[in-house]
Every structure is written in C-alpha cells, then in structure tokens.
Write a protein that holds these residues in place. Structure first.
Motif, PDB file in Angstrom:
ATOM      1  N   PRO A 131       0.798  -1.226   0.000  1.00 53.19           N
ATOM      2  CA  PRO A 131       0.000   0.000   0.000  1.00 53.19           C
ATOM      3  C   PRO A 131       0.837   1.286   0.000  1.00 53.19           C
ATOM      4  O   PRO A 131       0.272   2.383   0.044  1.00 53.19           O
ATOM      5  CB  PRO A 131      -0.812  -0.116   1.303  1.00 53.19           C
ATOM      6  CG  PRO A 131      -0.004  -0.995   2.192  1.00 53.19           C
ATOM      7  CD  PRO A 131       0.805  -1.902   1.305  1.00 53.19           C
ATOM      8  N   LYS A 134      -0.067   4.529  -1.837  1.00 58.68           N
ATOM      9  CA  LYS A 134      -1.173   5.341  -1.306  1.00 58.68           C
ATOM     10  C   LYS A 134      -0.700   6.353  -0.263  1.00 58.68           C
ATOM     11  O   LYS A 134      -1.426   7.272   0.075  1.00 58.68           O
ATOM     12  CB  LYS A 134      -2.245   4.428  -0.698  1.00 58.68           C
ATOM     13  CG  LYS A 134      -2.895   3.526  -1.734  1.00 58.68           C
ATOM     14  CD  LYS A 134      -3.960   2.647  -1.131  1.00 58.68           C
ATOM     15  CE  LYS A 134      -4.671   1.855  -2.232  1.00 58.68           C
ATOM     16  NZ  LYS A 134      -5.737   1.007  -1.702  1.00 58.68           N
ATOM     17  N   SER A 162      -1.154  -0.177  -7.901  1.00 57.51           N
ATOM     18  CA  SER A 162      -2.519  -0.115  -7.370  1.00 57.51           C
ATOM     19  C   SER A 162      -2.527   0.010  -5.845  1.00 57.51           C
ATOM     20  O   SER A 162      -3.413   0.630  -5.278  1.00 57.51           O
ATOM     21  CB  SER A 162      -3.308  -1.361  -7.767  1.00 57.51           C
ATOM     22  OG  SER A 162      -2.888  -2.467  -6.989  1.00 57.51           O
ATOM     23  N   GLY A 163      -1.545  -0.595  -5.206  1.00 62.12           N
ATOM     24  CA  GLY A 163      -1.514  -0.592  -3.746  1.00 62.12           C
ATOM     25  C   GLY A 163      -2.627  -1.409  -3.127  1.00 62.12           C
ATOM     26  O   GLY A 163      -2.888  -1.331  -1.927  1.00 62.12           O
ATOM     27  N   GLU A 164      -3.319  -2.217  -3.951  1.00 58.28           N
ATOM     28  CA  GLU A 164      -4.501  -2.921  -3.438  1.00 58.28           C
ATOM     29  C   GLU A 164      -4.126  -4.226  -2.732  1.00 58.28           C
ATOM     30  O   GLU A 164      -3.031  -4.752  -2.892  1.00 58.28           O
ATOM     31  CB  GLU A 164      -5.495  -3.192  -4.575  1.00 58.28           C
ATOM     32  CG  GLU A 164      -5.001  -4.208  -5.598  1.00 58.28           C
ATOM     33  CD  GLU A 164      -5.807  -4.187  -6.898  1.00 58.28           C
ATOM     34  OE1 GLU A 164      -6.891  -3.573  -6.933  1.00 58.28           O
ATOM     35  OE2 GLU A 164      -5.318  -4.781  -7.872  1.00 58.28           O
TER      36      GLU A 164
END
Length: 258
Positions: A131, A134, A162-164
C-alpha cells in the motif's frame, strides 16, 4: 535463547519457529523489531540443532506493514545516514531453508519480510499488498525487486501501482505462494513440510539454495559454473557417501550435515 521484546523463538527438534510477537500492533515492523528478527535468524542459522526455520505471526495476522510514526518526519539525508534497510540485506545471507507461514495480512514491510524467505505458504484467506503508493512512497526493503523477480514486470507493476490487497489465491496462481492451507491447519502443515525438509542432507539444501539464488541474478553461463562447483563440493561431504551407500543398501540415509 536470549530474551526477545518483539519476537518469540521456539525450537521443535530440528525445526525452529520465529514468531513476530507484537499482536496488539498487528506485528507492524519497526527498526528495533527488524533488527531483533534478523539477529535471531543469524543465531538460528549458526545453531547446529536447527535445520529449517519458519517465520510466523502471533495473533490475528502475519505483519501489517511498517511503523509509519517512525518515518513520517524523516528527510532523505537522515534516511541515508540511518541506512535502515542494510539490516534486511543480512537475511539473504541465511544459509538454511527459511519458510514463511502467512495468515491474516502481509502488507508493505510484512510482505517484504515474506518475500525474503525461500518459500511462502499461506492461509487460503490471507491477503498481501504494497500500500506504500497510497502514502506517496514506495517499498524500500526489496519489495519492487523481489516481487518483479518472482512474478515478472507486468504483474509487479500492476500490483505495486494499485496498492490494493491481493488475495492469496491470486499470488498462488502467479507462483509466488507454494501452497495454500485452511488457516487453522497452516502452522501444522508448514511444520510437517519443514520436518520433511529437515531430514534431507543439510549441505545439499544449503548449496541448492545458493545455486538457485545465483540463477535469479546471473547470466546462464555464470549460474551453471556455480552449480557445477557446488555439485563437486558436495562430494567432499560425508552425507554424499552416506546417501549413496544407503541408496545401494536400500535403507534410509542418516544425514549429519558433515
């Protein structure tokens, strides 16, 4: 074994378990904790009784990233002088098989810690991710490098950008995680695997690990030279004689790591 503040070490025969032990903070890694983990790994690497090491998290999760408070106000020069990631480089020097057993989440530094291990096992519902993007930063303890070497450029970029949160099944399909187990069976199953590994010839395991790591970093011809040298080297061991004699005599070998 000496007293630890942030981890717990347990030896079960030839298998050692190192638990991240800040469950209230979801095992978030700060510098003192990383130093403690690495020092304990080095100690276990030099312990004659130990043949395989497993890294696990106590409580609800493996490790939920790094301690943001520690870094929030840092400037580049402070970070350069602190050189906080140098300690991580020592994990690469561990010669024994190092297995990660991940449940809950492994995020940021927690994911990087798992990536520093030789094999990652995970609970079927575990989740992973970087993450950092972000927060306006990026991984700094090897995340971009280890992930790319493991899954290739395109998946690595997609996931880092994406950091997802990534499902364990997705990482298993990508070949990053070797086995998935139900969470309540994870530690037991990884321990069984570790015990099997611990019955193999320790020097062979060690030189295989070295050769495979060279394969990731070197051109083929240079990697082949390492493999050959390590192959020859094992013929200086008692375990090679024992292994081949046991095979001829149709009995189980007794390996001593000599």
């Amino acid at each position: 074994m000496s007293h630890h503040s942030y981890i717990k070490v347990k030896k079960e025969g030839s298998v050692a378990k190192l638990y991240l032990n800040r469950p209230q903070q979801l095992n978030a890694l700060h510098r003192a904790m990383v130093e403690e983990i690495v020092t304990a790994l080095e100690h276990l690497d030099g312990d004659e009784e130990v043949r395989v090491i497993i890294l696990l998290g106590k409580g609800k999760t493996f490790a939920a990233g790094a301690d943001i408070d520690e870094m929030m106000e840092a400037d580049p020069i402070q970070l350069e002088q602190l050189n906080q990631f140098a300690v991580w480089d020592r994990i690469r020097l561990i010669k024994k098989p190092l297995l990660a057993a991940v449940h809950g989440v492994a995020l940021g530094g927690g994911f990087e810690l798992a990536l520093h291990c030789d094999l990652i096992f995970a609970a079927a519902d575990a989740r992973f991710g970087f993450p950092e993007v972000k927060l306006g930063v990026m991984p700094g303890a090897g995340g971009t490098q280890y992930l790319t070497k493991a899954v290739g450029k395109h998946r690595a970029l997609q996931w880092l950008w994406s950091g997802e949160m990534l499902e364990a099944t997705l990482l298993w399909q990508a070949g990053l995680i070797v086995r998935l187990f139900p969470e309540q069976e994870l530690e037991q199953e990884v321990t069984i695997y570790a015990q099997r590994l611990a019955s193999q010839a320790p020097l062979a395991l060690r030189l295989i690990k070295e050769a495979v790591n060279k394969a990731q970093d070197l051109p083929l011809v240079e990697g082949m030279a390492w493999e050959r040298k390590n192959f020859y080297l094992l013929f200086a061991s008692q375990d090679q004689k024992e292994g081949m004699r046991a095979f001829k005599a149709k009995r189980s070998p007794r390996f001593t790591g000599r």
